[in-house]
Design a protein around this motif. Sequence first.
Motif, PDB file in Angstrom:
ATOM      1  N   ALA A 112       1.053   6.673   9.064  1.00 18.11           N
ATOM      2  CA  ALA A 112      -0.404   6.795   9.093  1.00 18.11           C
ATOM      3  C   ALA A 112      -0.812   8.241   9.369  1.00 18.11           C
ATOM      4  N   HIS A 113      -0.117   8.906  10.285  1.00 17.41           N
ATOM      5  CA  HIS A 113      -0.437  10.313  10.593  1.00 17.41           C
ATOM      6  C   HIS A 113      -0.215  11.211   9.372  1.00 17.41           C
ATOM      7  N   VAL A 114       0.849  10.959   8.639  1.00 16.94           N
ATOM      8  CA  VAL A 114       1.116  11.743   7.424  1.00 16.94           C
ATOM      9  C   VAL A 114       0.039  11.459   6.380  1.00 16.94           C
ATOM     10  N   PHE A 115      -0.314  10.190   6.202  1.00 15.37           N
ATOM     11  CA  PHE A 115      -1.319   9.832   5.191  1.00 15.37           C
ATOM     12  C   PHE A 115      -2.707  10.359   5.557  1.00 15.37           C
ATOM     13  N   ASP A 116      -2.983  10.513   6.849  1.00 15.71           N
ATOM     14  CA  ASP A 116      -4.269  11.075   7.274  1.00 15.71           C
ATOM     15  C   ASP A 116      -4.496  12.464   6.675  1.00 15.71           C
ATOM     16  N   GLU A 117      -3.420  13.204   6.487  1.00 12.62           N
ATOM     17  CA  GLU A 117      -3.507  14.586   5.992  1.00 12.62           C
ATOM     18  C   GLU A 117      -3.502  14.671   4.474  1.00 12.62           C
ATOM     19  N   HIS A 118      -3.368  13.545   3.807  1.00 15.68           N
ATOM     20  CA  HIS A 118      -3.250  13.540   2.344  1.00 15.68           C
ATOM     21  C   HIS A 118      -4.529  12.984   1.717  1.00 15.68           C
ATOM     22  N   PRO A 119      -5.185  13.780   0.872  1.00 18.26           N
ATOM     23  CA  PRO A 119      -6.417  13.309   0.220  1.00 18.26           C
ATOM     24  C   PRO A 119      -6.171  12.015  -0.567  1.00 18.26           C
ATOM     25  N   GLY A 120      -7.050  11.060  -0.387  1.00 18.46           N
ATOM     26  CA  GLY A 120      -6.956   9.813  -1.123  1.00 18.46           C
ATOM     27  C   GLY A 120      -6.088   8.750  -0.476  1.00 18.46           C
ATOM     28  N   ALA A 121      -5.500   9.055   0.672  1.00 23.42           N
ATOM     29  CA  ALA A 121      -4.576   8.104   1.295  1.00 23.42           C
ATOM     30  C   ALA A 121      -5.179   7.395   2.507  1.00 23.42           C
ATOM     31  N   VAL A 122      -6.493   7.432   2.636  1.00 21.67           N
ATOM     32  CA  VAL A 122      -7.163   6.832   3.790  1.00 21.67           C
ATOM     33  C   VAL A 122      -6.877   5.329   3.893  1.00 21.67           C
ATOM     34  N   ASP A 129       3.288  13.026  -7.106  1.00 21.18           N
ATOM     35  CA  ASP A 129       4.167  13.723  -8.033  1.00 21.18           C
ATOM     36  C   ASP A 129       5.483  14.056  -7.332  1.00 21.18           C
ATOM     37  N   PRO A 130       6.626  13.513  -7.810  1.00 20.54           N
ATOM     38  CA  PRO A 130       7.900  13.781  -7.146  1.00 20.54           C
ATOM     39  C   PRO A 130       8.282  15.262  -7.163  1.00 20.54           C
ATOM     40  N   ASP A 131       7.723  16.017  -8.090  1.00 20.23           N
ATOM     41  CA  ASP A 131       8.006  17.458  -8.159  1.00 20.23           C
ATOM     42  C   ASP A 131       6.876  18.279  -7.555  1.00 20.23           C
ATOM     43  N   GLY A 132       6.022  17.624  -6.764  1.00 26.03           N
ATOM     44  CA  GLY A 132       4.869  18.298  -6.174  1.00 26.03           C
ATOM     45  C   GLY A 132       5.248  19.164  -4.988  1.00 26.03           C
ATOM     46  N   ALA A 133       4.215  19.641  -4.319  1.00 28.18           N
ATOM     47  CA  ALA A 133       4.400  20.508  -3.154  1.00 28.18           C
ATOM     48  C   ALA A 133       5.141  19.775  -2.041  1.00 28.18           C
ATOM     49  N   GLU A 134       5.561  20.531  -1.043  1.00 27.23           N
ATOM     50  CA  GLU A 134       6.345  19.970   0.069  1.00 27.23           C
ATOM     51  C   GLU A 134       5.606  18.843   0.783  1.00 27.23           C
ATOM     52  N   ASN A 135       4.296  19.013   0.999  1.00 28.05           N
ATOM     53  CA  ASN A 135       3.543  17.957   1.689  1.00 28.05           C
ATOM     54  C   ASN A 135       3.455  16.693   0.828  1.00 28.05           C
ATOM     55  N   GLN A 136       3.464  16.862  -0.497  1.00 33.70           N
ATOM     56  CA  GLN A 136       3.453  15.692  -1.377  1.00 33.70           C
ATOM     57  C   GLN A 136       4.788  14.950  -1.286  1.00 33.70           C
ATOM     58  N   GLU A 137       5.861  15.705  -1.189  1.00 39.67           N
ATOM     59  CA  GLU A 137       7.177  15.094  -1.060  1.00 39.67           C
ATOM     60  C   GLU A 137       7.267  14.311   0.256  1.00 39.67           C
ATOM     61  N   LEU A 138       6.679  14.846   1.328  1.00 38.00           N
ATOM     62  CA  LEU A 138       6.658  14.149   2.616  1.00 38.00           C
ATOM     63  C   LEU A 138       5.894  12.831   2.492  1.00 38.00           C
ATOM     64  N   VAL A 139       4.758  12.857   1.820  1.00 34.02           N
ATOM     65  CA  VAL A 139       3.966  11.636   1.617  1.00 34.02           C
ATOM     66  C   VAL A 139       4.773  10.616   0.814  1.00 34.02           C
ATOM     67  N   ALA A 143       0.835  -1.214   0.000  1.00 37.16           N
ATOM     68  CA  ALA A 143       0.000   0.000   0.000  1.00 37.16           C
ATOM     69  C   ALA A 143       0.867   1.261   0.000  1.00 37.16           C
ATOM     70  N   CYS A 144       1.940   1.244   0.775  1.00 39.16           N
ATOM     71  CA  CYS A 144       2.818   2.419   0.861  1.00 39.16           C
ATOM     72  C   CYS A 144       3.591   2.633  -0.438  1.00 39.16           C
ATOM     73  N   ALA A 145       4.023   1.559  -1.055  1.00 41.99           N
ATOM     74  CA  ALA A 145       4.740   1.680  -2.326  1.00 41.99           C
ATOM     75  C   ALA A 145       3.816   2.251  -3.406  1.00 41.99           C
ATOM     76  N   VAL A 146       2.582   1.788  -3.418  1.00 39.25           N
ATOM     77  CA  VAL A 146       1.609   2.321  -4.386  1.00 39.25           C
ATOM     78  C   VAL A 146       1.351   3.794  -4.099  1.00 39.25           C
ATOM     79  N   ARG A 147       1.139   4.145  -2.838  1.00 39.12           N
ATOM     80  CA  ARG A 147       0.878   5.550  -2.470  1.00 39.12           C
ATOM     81  C   ARG A 147       2.049   6.428  -2.893  1.00 39.12           C
ATOM     82  N   ALA A 148       3.263   5.988  -2.633  1.00 37.00           N
ATOM     83  CA  ALA A 148       4.447   6.773  -3.004  1.00 37.00           C
ATOM     84  C   ALA A 148       4.535   6.957  -4.510  1.00 37.00           C
ATOM     85  N   SER A 149       4.157   5.929  -5.247  1.00 35.40           N
ATOM     86  CA  SER A 149       4.251   6.014  -6.711  1.00 35.40           C
ATOM     87  C   SER A 149       3.193   6.942  -7.309  1.00 35.40           C
ATOM     88  N   LEU A 150       2.117   7.193  -6.563  1.00 35.02           N
ATOM     89  CA  LEU A 150       1.039   8.049  -7.068  1.00 35.02           C
ATOM     90  C   LEU A 150       1.294   9.535  -6.844  1.00 35.02           C
TER      91      LEU A 150
END
Length: 124
Positions: free
Chosen positions: A93-103, A39-49, A30-37
């Motif tokens: 899990a705490h980081v993914f809670d803040e990311h849309p679609g990562a429930v 954008d590596p050049d996205g916002a800072e919170n996307q990079e954290l996810v 699940a985490c590998a799939v989430r990481a692959s979804l």
Amino acid sequence: MTSTTSQQELFRFLEDRFACAQACTECARACAVRASLVDPDGAENQELVRRKGIMCAEVCDATCRVLSEQNQVDEEAIRVQVEWCRQVCLESAHVFDEHPGAVETAKACRACARACTDFLTTLG
């Protein structure tokens, strides 16, 4: 009676070990799939996810490998690895809670953390 008790304890140990390894595998996927979804050049919170997803997948994969080795790793090494996995899963899990679609990924992380906690309890 003692041999029955020890057989039950062994069965519980093996059952919890397998459940933990299985939860680690599911969480890693699940985490590998989430990481692959993300954008590596996205916002800072996307990079954290993305970074948390990669790290959690790697830690869960390593933990599953340790749990799958038959008697080749001492109990203390297993305890340290499983505790590390539990911590990383909870942080992720705490980081993914803040990311849309990562429930669902957050749920997989929490399920893995619970399985790690159960296994640590079995280790005593």
